[in-house]
Enzyme design. Structure first.
Site, mmCIF file in Angstrom:
data_model
loop_
_atom_site.group_PDB
_atom_site.id
_atom_site.type_symbol
_atom_site.label_atom_id
_atom_site.label_comp_id
_atom_site.label_asym_id
_atom_site.label_seq_id
_atom_site.Cartn_x
_atom_site.Cartn_y
_atom_site.Cartn_z
ATOM 1 N N CYS A 56 -1.069 3.527 -6.664
ATOM 2 C CA CYS A 56 -1.924 2.914 -5.631
ATOM 3 C C CYS A 56 -2.078 1.462 -6.060
ATOM 4 C CB CYS A 56 -3.282 3.613 -5.580
ATOM 5 S SG CYS A 56 -4.540 2.689 -4.651
ATOM 6 N N CYS A 60 0.850 -1.193 0.000
ATOM 7 C CA CYS A 60 0.000 0.000 0.000
ATOM 8 C C CYS A 60 0.886 1.243 0.000
ATOM 9 C CB CYS A 60 -0.876 -0.014 1.252
ATOM 10 S SG CYS A 60 -1.906 1.446 1.439
HETATM 11 N N1 DGL Z 1 -4.069 0.545 -2.031
HETATM 12 C C1 DGL Z 1 -3.720 1.722 -1.401
HETATM 13 C C2 DGL Z 1 -2.468 2.391 -1.935
HETATM 14 O O1 DGL Z 1 -1.646 1.768 -2.562
HETATM 15 C C3 DGL Z 1 -4.671 2.687 -0.825
HETATM 16 C C4 DGL Z 1 -6.094 2.793 -1.165
HETATM 17 C C5 DGL Z 1 -6.827 3.562 -0.094
HETATM 18 O O2 DGL Z 1 -7.068 2.974 0.942
HETATM 19 O O3 DGL Z 1 -7.153 4.736 -0.302
HETATM 20 O O4 DGL Z 1 -2.251 3.549 -1.706
#
Ligand code: DGL
Length: 260
Positions: A188, A75
């Site tokens: 993301c 993440c």
């Molecule tokens: N998958 C996440 C990232 O790479 C975040 C998505 C979220 O919770 O806003 O930033």
């Protein structure tokens, strides 16, 4: 005490980290993994930093409770605070995710490199440093995408609403200076599951960058250096965990893992 046969913990605010998990499994298939998605508290990317840090700590501590030998933060939003997290959990190797700005900027000198990411990732100090480091190589354009990860969480990877969202996003980009997009960085971990539609809307010839394979290589290096590589043969197992009691979240995770 964790040893080389302990699992690797992978975490995300939701199911985005599965795009990282698939690269880990591809490179290190005999490892066991515990995937934790905090879908109840997702999205993180529109929250305040203090909240993101507190949720991240809960998720890390949950995985430590499972006796993991290392944690992969799948993440970008959580990884924006990685220094602080590494300091707090110093005894555990923690591998982070960061937008693949370096390969994109180096592949397109003076090009327009659009970084799609959460609001929290793009406002952070870590991203500012990254953009500064490569900002002389290419024109780095921030593209915050609130609302986009939700398409993945509700299994909507190809819809007219998604197309409309992306068309409006690309039409409203600030900083292209009349030029075209050369590269898109998927900053993301949810977005690789939307790659088909992103590519369709952005048009032919726009290169798309994601960081999963590099994270897998980094995990391998770190495990090897710590004598923690699992030397079993055969396929390891994946244990799916989600803060949501709805069993469909883990089912969706498995489906995304199998998605081409
Ligand atoms: N998958 C996440 C990232 O790479 C975040 C998505 C979220 O919770 O806003 O930033």
């Amino acid at each position: 005490m964790a040893d080389k046969y302990s699992p690797v913990g992978v975490l995300d605010s939701g199911l985005g980290g599965v795009s990282v998990l698939r690269e880990l499994v591809a490179l290190l298939p005999s490892e066991d993994y515990i995937y934790f998605g905090d879908s109840v508290n997702a999205p993180y990317g529109t929250r305040a930093d203090e909240e993101i840090i507190s949720l991240s700590m809960n998720a890390i501590e949950r995985l430590i409770g499972e006796n993991v030998k290392a944690i992969v933060v799948g993440c970008n939003t959580i990884s924006a605070n990685i220094k602080l997290l590494r300091k707090k959990y110093a005894s555990l190797p923690i591998i982070a995710t960061e937008p693949a700005v370096k390969p994109a900027a180096e592949s397109f000198p003076n090009g327009n490199v659009v970084v799609m990411a959460t609001t929290a990732t793009l406002r952070g100090k870590k991203f500012a440093e990254l953009a500064k480091r490569y900002g002389s190589a290419a024109n780095i354009i921030k593209c915050p995408c609130p609302g986009l990860m939700e398409f993945v969480e509700r299994n909507e990877t190809h819809s007219e609403d998604l197309r409309k969202y992306l068309e409006e996003k690309f039409a409203s980009l600030d900083g292209l200076n009349g030029g075209k997009i050369d590269a898109i960085v998927l900053g993301c971990t949810h977005y690789p599951f939307l790659r088909g539609m992103i590519s369709e809307v952005a048009g032919d010839g726009v290169r798309i960058f994601e960081p999963g394979a590099g994270i897998a290589r980094q995990l391998k290096r770190v495990l090897r250096a710590g004598g923690l590589l699992n030397d079993k043969t055969g396929q390891g197992k994946i244990i799916w965990q989600n803060s949501s009691p709805d069993p469909r979240m883990n089912e969706l995770g498995k489906m995304l893992l199998a998605m081409k």
